[in-house]
Design a protein around this motif. Structure first.
Motif, PDB file in Angstrom:
ATOM      1  N   SER A  66       1.080  -1.369  -0.184  1.00  0.00           N
ATOM      2  CA  SER A  66       0.073   0.208  -0.178  1.00  0.00           C
ATOM      3  C   SER A  66       0.745   1.114   0.027  1.00  0.00           C
ATOM      4  O   SER A  66       1.951   1.255   0.338  1.00  0.00           O
ATOM      5  N   ALA A  67       0.180   2.350  -0.421  1.00  0.00           N
ATOM      6  CA  ALA A  67       1.065   3.502  -0.423  1.00  0.00           C
ATOM      7  C   ALA A  67       0.333   4.699   0.591  1.00  0.00           C
ATOM      8  O   ALA A  67       0.814   5.604   0.939  1.00  0.00           O
ATOM      9  N   PHE A  68      -0.059   3.667   1.721  1.00  0.00           N
ATOM     10  CA  PHE A  68      -0.590   4.606   2.988  1.00  0.00           C
ATOM     11  C   PHE A  68      -0.270   3.529   4.092  1.00  0.00           C
ATOM     12  O   PHE A  68      -0.298   2.230   3.804  1.00  0.00           O
ATOM     13  N   TYR A  69       0.208   4.199   5.108  1.00  0.00           N
ATOM     14  CA  TYR A  69       0.174   3.319   6.447  1.00  0.00           C
ATOM     15  C   TYR A  69      -1.059   3.116   7.119  1.00  0.00           C
ATOM     16  O   TYR A  69      -1.497   3.816   8.120  1.00  0.00           O
ATOM     17  N   ASP A  70      -1.855   2.080   6.449  1.00  0.00           N
ATOM     18  CA  ASP A  70      -3.191   1.861   7.026  1.00  0.00           C
ATOM     19  C   ASP A  70      -3.172   0.134   7.088  1.00  0.00           C
ATOM     20  O   ASP A  70      -1.962  -0.546   7.059  1.00  0.00           O
ATOM     21  N   SER A  71      -4.361  -0.625   7.172  1.00  0.00           N
ATOM     22  CA  SER A  71      -4.364  -1.898   7.243  1.00  0.00           C
ATOM     23  C   SER A  71      -3.983  -2.621   6.261  1.00  0.00           C
ATOM     24  O   SER A  71      -3.458  -3.978   6.497  1.00  0.00           O
ATOM     25  N   ASN A  72      -3.865  -2.088   4.899  1.00  0.00           N
ATOM     26  CA  ASN A  72      -3.263  -2.713   3.933  1.00  0.00           C
ATOM     27  C   ASN A  72      -1.727  -2.614   3.707  1.00  0.00           C
ATOM     28  O   ASN A  72      -1.217  -3.380   2.792  1.00  0.00           O
ATOM     29  N   PHE A  73      -1.007  -2.043   4.466  1.00  0.00           N
ATOM     30  CA  PHE A  73       0.293  -1.543   4.423  1.00  0.00           C
ATOM     31  C   PHE A  73       1.079  -3.124   5.155  1.00  0.00           C
ATOM     32  O   PHE A  73       0.749  -3.222   6.126  1.00  0.00           O
ATOM     33  N   ALA A  74       1.883  -3.608   4.353  1.00  0.00           N
ATOM     34  CA  ALA A  74       2.969  -4.415   4.688  1.00  0.00           C
ATOM     35  C   ALA A  74       3.962  -4.657   3.709  1.00  0.00           C
ATOM     36  O   ALA A  74       3.798  -4.143   2.521  1.00  0.00           O
ATOM     37  N   SER A  75       4.815  -5.337   4.032  1.00  0.00           N
ATOM     38  CA  SER A  75       6.271  -5.566   2.968  1.00  0.00           C
ATOM     39  C   SER A  75       5.762  -6.668   2.353  1.00  0.00           C
ATOM     40  O   SER A  75       5.252  -7.693   2.468  1.00  0.00           O
ATOM     41  N   LYS A  76       6.240  -6.363   0.927  1.00  0.00           N
ATOM     42  CA  LYS A  76       5.975  -7.415  -0.282  1.00  0.00           C
ATOM     43  C   LYS A  76       7.392  -7.829  -0.610  1.00  0.00           C
ATOM     44  O   LYS A  76       7.504  -8.880  -1.237  1.00  0.00           O
ATOM     45  N   GLY A  77       8.447  -7.254  -0.478  1.00  0.00           N
ATOM     46  CA  GLY A  77       9.687  -7.503  -0.963  1.00  0.00           C
ATOM     47  C   GLY A  77      10.668  -6.590  -1.055  1.00  0.00           C
ATOM     48  O   GLY A  77      10.556  -5.349  -0.370  1.00  0.00           O
ATOM     49  N   THR A  78      11.628  -6.678  -2.011  1.00  0.00           N
ATOM     50  CA  THR A  78      12.785  -5.684  -2.161  1.00  0.00           C
ATOM     51  C   THR A  78      12.918  -5.365  -3.687  1.00  0.00           C
ATOM     52  O   THR A  78      12.708  -6.251  -4.797  1.00  0.00           O
ATOM     53  N   LEU A  79      13.235  -4.182  -3.884  1.00  0.00           N
ATOM     54  CA  LEU A  79      13.649  -3.743  -5.438  1.00  0.00           C
ATOM     55  C   LEU A  79      15.053  -3.783  -5.152  1.00  0.00           C
ATOM     56  O   LEU A  79      15.472  -2.681  -4.472  1.00  0.00           O
ATOM     57  N   ASN A  80      15.805  -4.234  -5.869  1.00  0.00           N
ATOM     58  CA  ASN A  80      17.549  -3.955  -5.826  1.00  0.00           C
ATOM     59  C   ASN A  80      17.740  -2.752  -6.617  1.00  0.00           C
ATOM     60  O   ASN A  80      17.199  -2.183  -7.501  1.00  0.00           O
ATOM     61  N   ALA A  81      18.868  -2.242  -6.136  1.00  0.00           N
ATOM     62  CA  ALA A  81      19.361  -0.927  -6.466  1.00  0.00           C
ATOM     63  C   ALA A  81      19.810  -1.119  -8.362  1.00  0.00           C
ATOM     64  O   ALA A  81      20.205  -2.181  -8.487  1.00  0.00           O
ATOM     65  N   GLY A  82      19.560  -0.246  -8.786  1.00  0.00           N
ATOM     66  CA  GLY A  82      19.903  -0.254 -10.305  1.00  0.00           C
ATOM     67  C   GLY A  82      19.039   0.756 -11.227  1.00  0.00           C
ATOM     68  O   GLY A  82      18.637   1.701 -10.512  1.00  0.00           O
ATOM     69  N   ASN A  83      18.852   0.642 -12.181  1.00  0.00           N
ATOM     70  CA  ASN A  83      18.076   1.355 -13.093  1.00  0.00           C
ATOM     71  C   ASN A  83      16.596   0.519 -13.398  1.00  0.00           C
ATOM     72  O   ASN A  83      16.355  -0.089 -14.091  1.00  0.00           O
TER      73      ASN A  83
END
Length: 150
Positions: A66-83
């Motif tokens: 989610s783009a909001f700190y609400d009940s839907n907000f959770a970690s889904k993963g990681t985007l590695n550094a790069g382009n």
């Protein structure tokens, strides 16, 4: 700045060109160094379809549901550094990271996912992207959604 052999050249206000050693140049990409591809057609597992991608330099970034700190907000993963590429944006909760802070979040597909998430599609806060929000959002659609399932 522009690399010229072993030196970097910077054009200052008034057109003055200053040469500095390459070793003195900043190690990160210049702010606003994003590019677009309007031929890339992308679909996610939630029936969203996009006709462009905006590629921008990033740091390692957390991907959230989610783009909001609400009940839907959770970690889904990681985007590695790069382009990395982004498909749309949302104005959500304030966020910060390596490159600053704002309330813009960008939808993408991460490189790794965190259990219990089933994939890494989600939102990355603008603070992890080495570009100004005004440079990323030009021609980029605003997302019609603010969260995706885990």
């Amino acid at each position: 700045m522009t690399r010229l052999g072993g030196i970097m050249a910077a054009v200052l206000a008034g057109g003055l060109v200053v040469a500095v050693p390459a070793s003195a140049a900043p190690s990160t990409a210049l702010i606003g160094a994003c590019t677009s591809s309007s031929t890339a057609r992308t679909s996610d597992p939630y029936s969203h379809t996009f006709s462009m991608r905006r590629y921008c330099p990033t740091a390692n970034a957390p991907v959230h549901s989610s783009a909001f700190y609400d009940s839907n907000f959770a970690s889904k993963g990681t985007l590695n550094a790069g382009n990395d590429w982004f498909l749309c944006y949302v104005i959500g909760s304030p966020t910060s990271g390596t490159y600053g802070s704002s309330n813009y979040w960008y939808y993408t597909h991460g490189d790794t996912y965190s259990s219990p998430a089933h994939n890494s599609w989600g939102f990355v806060g603008s603070g992890w992207i080495n570009a100004l929000d005004a440079n990323i959002t030009v021609g980029m659609p605003q997302c019609t959604f603010t969260f995706v399932p885990m």
